[in-house]
Design an enzyme around this catalytic site. Sequence first.
Site, PDB file in Angstrom:
ATOM      1  CG  HIS A 115      -1.663  -1.825  -7.655  1.00  0.00           C
ATOM      2  ND1 HIS A 115      -0.696  -1.620  -6.720  1.00  0.00           N
ATOM      3  CD2 HIS A 115      -1.175  -2.725  -8.518  1.00  0.00           C
ATOM      4  CE1 HIS A 115       0.328  -2.401  -7.017  1.00  0.00           C
ATOM      5  NE2 HIS A 115       0.059  -3.090  -8.091  1.00  0.00           N
ATOM      6  CG  ASP A 140      -1.752  -1.227   1.361  1.00  0.00           C
ATOM      7  OD1 ASP A 140      -2.208  -1.739   0.333  1.00  0.00           O
ATOM      8  OD2 ASP A 140      -1.903  -1.718   2.498  1.00  0.00           O
TER       9      ASP A 140
HETATM   10  P1  GDP Z   1      -0.333   0.084  -3.757  1.00  0.00           P
HETATM   11  O1  GDP Z   1      -0.872  -1.255  -3.437  1.00  0.00           O
HETATM   12  O2  GDP Z   1       1.100   0.213  -3.375  1.00  0.00           O
HETATM   13  O3  GDP Z   1      -0.588   0.501  -5.154  1.00  0.00           O
HETATM   14  O4  GDP Z   1      -1.072   1.135  -2.806  1.00  0.00           O
HETATM   15  P2  GDP Z   1      -2.654   1.400  -2.661  1.00  0.00           P
HETATM   16  O5  GDP Z   1      -3.214   1.753  -3.958  1.00  0.00           O
HETATM   17  O6  GDP Z   1      -3.311   0.339  -1.886  1.00  0.00           O
HETATM   18  O7  GDP Z   1      -2.641   2.634  -1.657  1.00  0.00           O
HETATM   19  C1  GDP Z   1      -2.241   3.838  -2.014  1.00  0.00           C
HETATM   20  C2  GDP Z   1      -3.382   4.809  -1.817  1.00  0.00           C
HETATM   21  O8  GDP Z   1      -2.842   6.081  -1.755  1.00  0.00           O
HETATM   22  C3  GDP Z   1      -4.354   4.859  -2.994  1.00  0.00           C
HETATM   23  O9  GDP Z   1      -5.635   5.193  -2.524  1.00  0.00           O
HETATM   24  C4  GDP Z   1      -3.791   5.941  -3.882  1.00  0.00           C
HETATM   25  O10 GDP Z   1      -4.755   6.575  -4.710  1.00  0.00           O
HETATM   26  C5  GDP Z   1      -3.269   6.877  -2.857  1.00  0.00           C
HETATM   27  N1  GDP Z   1      -2.097   7.642  -3.232  1.00  0.00           N
HETATM   28  C6  GDP Z   1      -0.999   7.257  -3.963  1.00  0.00           C
HETATM   29  N2  GDP Z   1      -0.097   8.254  -3.970  1.00  0.00           N
HETATM   30  C7  GDP Z   1      -0.624   9.276  -3.241  1.00  0.00           C
HETATM   31  C8  GDP Z   1      -0.159  10.567  -2.858  1.00  0.00           C
HETATM   32  O11 GDP Z   1       0.946  10.992  -3.180  1.00  0.00           O
HETATM   33  N3  GDP Z   1      -0.987  11.305  -2.065  1.00  0.00           N
HETATM   34  C9  GDP Z   1      -2.205  10.871  -1.656  1.00  0.00           C
HETATM   35  N4  GDP Z   1      -2.939  11.656  -0.893  1.00  0.00           N
HETATM   36  N5  GDP Z   1      -2.661   9.648  -1.979  1.00  0.00           N
HETATM   37  C10 GDP Z   1      -1.883   8.878  -2.750  1.00  0.00           C
END
Ligand code: GDP
Length: 424
Positions: free
Chosen positions: A40, A12
């Site tokens: 994701h 995440d």
């Molecule tokens: P992954 O499994 O590593 O892709 O991570 P996730 O998608 O589960 O969690 C990341 C969350 O953070 C998602 O809801 C993204 O839209 C959000 N996100 C990613 N980068 C950023 C950022 O720079 N700022 C904010 N506020 N949210 C972000």
Amino acid sequence: MVTAVVGANWGDEGKGKITDMLGEESDIIVRFQGGSNAGHTIVNDYGKFALHILPSGVFYNHTTSIIGNGVALNIPDLFKEIQSIVDRGVPKPKIKVSDRAQIVMPYHILFDEYEEERLAGKSFGSTKSGIAPFYSDKYAKIGIQVSELFDEELLREKVTGICEKKNVLLEHLYHKPLLVVDEVMATLKEYKEMIEPYVCDVSAYLYEARKEGKRVLLEGQLGSLKDPDHGIYPMVTSSSTLAGYGAVGAGIPPYEIKRIVTVVKAYSSAVGAGEFVSEIFGDEADELRKRGGDGGEFGATTGRPRRMGWFDAVASRYGCRVQGATEVALTVLDVLGYLDELPVCVGYEIDGKVTRDFPTTSLLKKAKPVYEVLPGWKTEIRGITEYDKLPENCRKYIEFIEKELEVPVKMVSNGPGRHEIIHR
Ligand code: GDP
């Protein structure tokens, strides 16, 4: 040229967003491990999507999306996911599935549920997607490879053996309904028809693609600390989350992976049980959880509230090292703008001694966080596109983290959107 996007933490970290962004300049995007157990979240011009098994490249017209041999292939989930994005106006993606990928069977999911039920309070907090039973079978050599769907006679022989073995456990350990060979065969026949148009010798395809100079992106799931070898065993996932495994799980030479973009989150979060030294609780955690990610820190697949914590430099430096990070993308920094001060865990105190090295699980259980406190910046940083325009205390936080990680922070993500990124 092969680039990997992987996580340094517990998952995440925002890998989906970084992959989606780097996908713009890639030709082929490959999932090389894991299954539809994690997710994701991607925000792009089509809307907000939670992907579980499809590579993040499916939103581009110019990319081919590949499910590598290392993936736990859940065929119905793959089809549901393709349909769900097509229904929302995304052009039908070009997808190839490795003929050497193995199939997550309905009984894997049942065994996952039964085992969690049996362990009750001592469970691993599985997402019950069948991933652990799937990988157990793969390495016990009773898994079913996509290629095996095409020889019915051999398949029936194999399925008969599988049912015999599984039925002993179903009857005597779990007291649940038994598997029936004909039913399993009928499921596999259905799967064969669904998957046939996509089946590909992925390793050969990637060999040719690299000869033509195509740009390949490997997309990791979860993060270093969930790796079965280098993570917080046994509270880990069942396939390697490391960039190095990208070579195995996609079928490419290890020396081709030149760029390892390791995604590090500006604070900590984790789903499920397991050691988490810089974890915070109560109102402090609730506040960060509410503001975190994009609309709160809740699992993309399970909806479970994530556990929250301060940035852990010990775990993240280790996470970068085991990935072989060549650069870091620091994400969700915008979320921290509300804090007066930001504690950073710079050491673990174990039996009265402070260490900067991430220990094995038995020692980790005893570790207490040692914090250094940095001043907050108390402003909104979303919308800023140049590093120099960030508030001074924000830059200091980034540079402090960079020094701790011992890897250059080349990207800073300050919002969930595709273009909310600062390059350094
Ligand atoms: P992954 O499994 O590593 O892709 O991570 P996730 O998608 O589960 O969690 C990341 C969350 O953070 C998602 O809801 C993204 O839209 C959000 N996100 C990613 N980068 C950023 C950022 O720079 N700022 C904010 N506020 N949210 C972000």
